[in-house]
Every structure is written in C-alpha cells, then in structure tokens.
Design a protein around this motif. Sequence first.
Motif, short mmCIF file in Angstrom:
data_model
loop_
_atom_site.label_atom_id
_atom_site.label_comp_id
_atom_site.label_asym_id
_atom_site.label_seq_id
_atom_site.Cartn_x
_atom_site.Cartn_y
_atom_site.Cartn_z
N UNK A 1 0.85 -1.18 0.00
CA UNK A 1 0.00 0.00 0.00
C UNK A 1 0.89 1.24 0.00
N UNK A 2 0.57 2.17 -0.86
CA UNK A 2 1.34 3.39 -0.99
C UNK A 2 0.99 4.37 0.13
N UNK A 3 2.00 5.00 0.70
CA UNK A 3 1.78 6.03 1.71
C UNK A 3 1.34 7.32 1.01
N UNK A 4 0.21 7.86 1.45
CA UNK A 4 -0.30 9.10 0.88
C UNK A 4 -0.17 10.22 1.90
N UNK A 5 0.33 11.37 1.45
CA UNK A 5 0.34 12.53 2.34
C UNK A 5 -0.91 13.36 2.06
N UNK A 6 -1.06 14.45 2.77
CA UNK A 6 -2.27 15.27 2.64
C UNK A 6 -2.41 15.87 1.24
N UNK A 41 0.73 13.31 -9.69
CA UNK A 41 -0.30 12.54 -10.41
C UNK A 41 0.34 11.33 -11.09
N UNK A 42 1.48 11.54 -11.73
CA UNK A 42 2.18 10.45 -12.41
C UNK A 42 2.58 9.36 -11.42
N UNK A 43 3.07 9.75 -10.23
CA UNK A 43 3.43 8.78 -9.20
C UNK A 43 2.20 7.99 -8.73
N UNK A 44 1.07 8.67 -8.59
CA UNK A 44 -0.17 7.99 -8.19
C UNK A 44 -0.64 7.02 -9.28
N UNK A 45 -0.44 7.38 -10.54
CA UNK A 45 -0.80 6.49 -11.64
C UNK A 45 0.16 5.30 -11.70
N UNK A 47 1.89 3.95 -9.41
CA UNK A 47 1.74 3.05 -8.26
C UNK A 47 0.42 2.28 -8.31
N UNK A 48 -0.48 2.66 -9.23
CA UNK A 48 -1.76 1.96 -9.34
C UNK A 48 -2.87 2.55 -8.50
N UNK A 49 -2.59 3.64 -7.77
CA UNK A 49 -3.65 4.29 -6.99
C UNK A 49 -4.69 4.89 -7.93
N UNK A 50 -4.23 5.56 -8.98
CA UNK A 50 -5.12 6.06 -10.04
C UNK A 50 -5.02 5.05 -11.18
N UNK A 51 -6.14 4.41 -11.48
CA UNK A 51 -6.13 3.37 -12.52
C UNK A 51 -6.72 3.83 -13.84
#
Length: 152
Positions: A1-6, A41-45, A47-51
């Motif tokens: 699971x990816x750590x998300x900051x605020x 946004x690219x990091x979230x994509x 990592x699979x958080x944004x699919x």
Amino acid sequence: MMELDEIDRKILRALAEDATQNAGALGRCLGLSQPATWRRIKRLQDSGVITGRKLDLDYEKLGFGVTVFLGVKLATKGRVSLEDFERAVTAIPEVQTVEHVLGLFDYRLRVTARDIADFERVLRRRIMTLPGIGDVEANVLLSEERRPGPLG
C-alpha cells in the motif's frame, strides 16, 4: 500500500470530483506548481492508486430513464463456469456493471433501459436466457447520490 500525504489526498479528492482538470489548474488550486502536481499525479498512476479516468454519462438525458439493479444467483455453479456467465452477460449492452459478490446472490448487475417495458424485454430476451441463470431479484433505482469515497 502506498503512503499518501495530505497533498496526495487533496489531489485525489479534486480528481474524484472532476477528473478533467489538468495539472496546471489543479496545482493552482492546491498551491503547487504544474510540474510538481504532474509528478504527483504520475506517481499515483504509476503506483496503481489512479487506474484511469472515466467518462460519466447522464443516461436519463440519453433516453435511458430506468436503472435496475439485479441480484443474480446461478442455477448450478458446476454446470456453467463463472467465466462463461461473465462473458455472456458483459456482451449485453444494457448491462452497465457486472459485480461478482459474496452473499445471497452470485452477481450484482446494473442495467439501464429506456423504460420499464424496455427493461422487461432485456430481462426476458437477454438476461433470463444467459447460461446458468437461476434466481433473479430486481431493484429499481429511484434516486442516486454519488460520493467520491473515503480518502481519509
């Protein structure tokens, strides 16, 4: 699971509200530069958080005034494979979602139709003829409020 900051959570909330926003506009709202926002946004994509980003249609304005949720119980799981059922049901254009669920039913379907008569036609001619179909329970959607989901 990816750590998300605020900041990640704020980006996700903003994109859940309006996925058409570009990194520049989103960054301005969050006090970030366009490149910094784009990298996040690219990091979230990556990592699979944004699919993906989806187009949200107003089915009523397109002439589909009835939405029905169907609970489907397969008659005999051993006789027909789940893959055969899923392949057949996803070929029906009126079926918007197919969810394999645990509980009283095996599947939950979201079906759109022009009106109740159109839904009855889809139910009788398409859904009730699917391989392995057993019990079906219908719930007509009266209203819907969409929520972006928990982002803590």
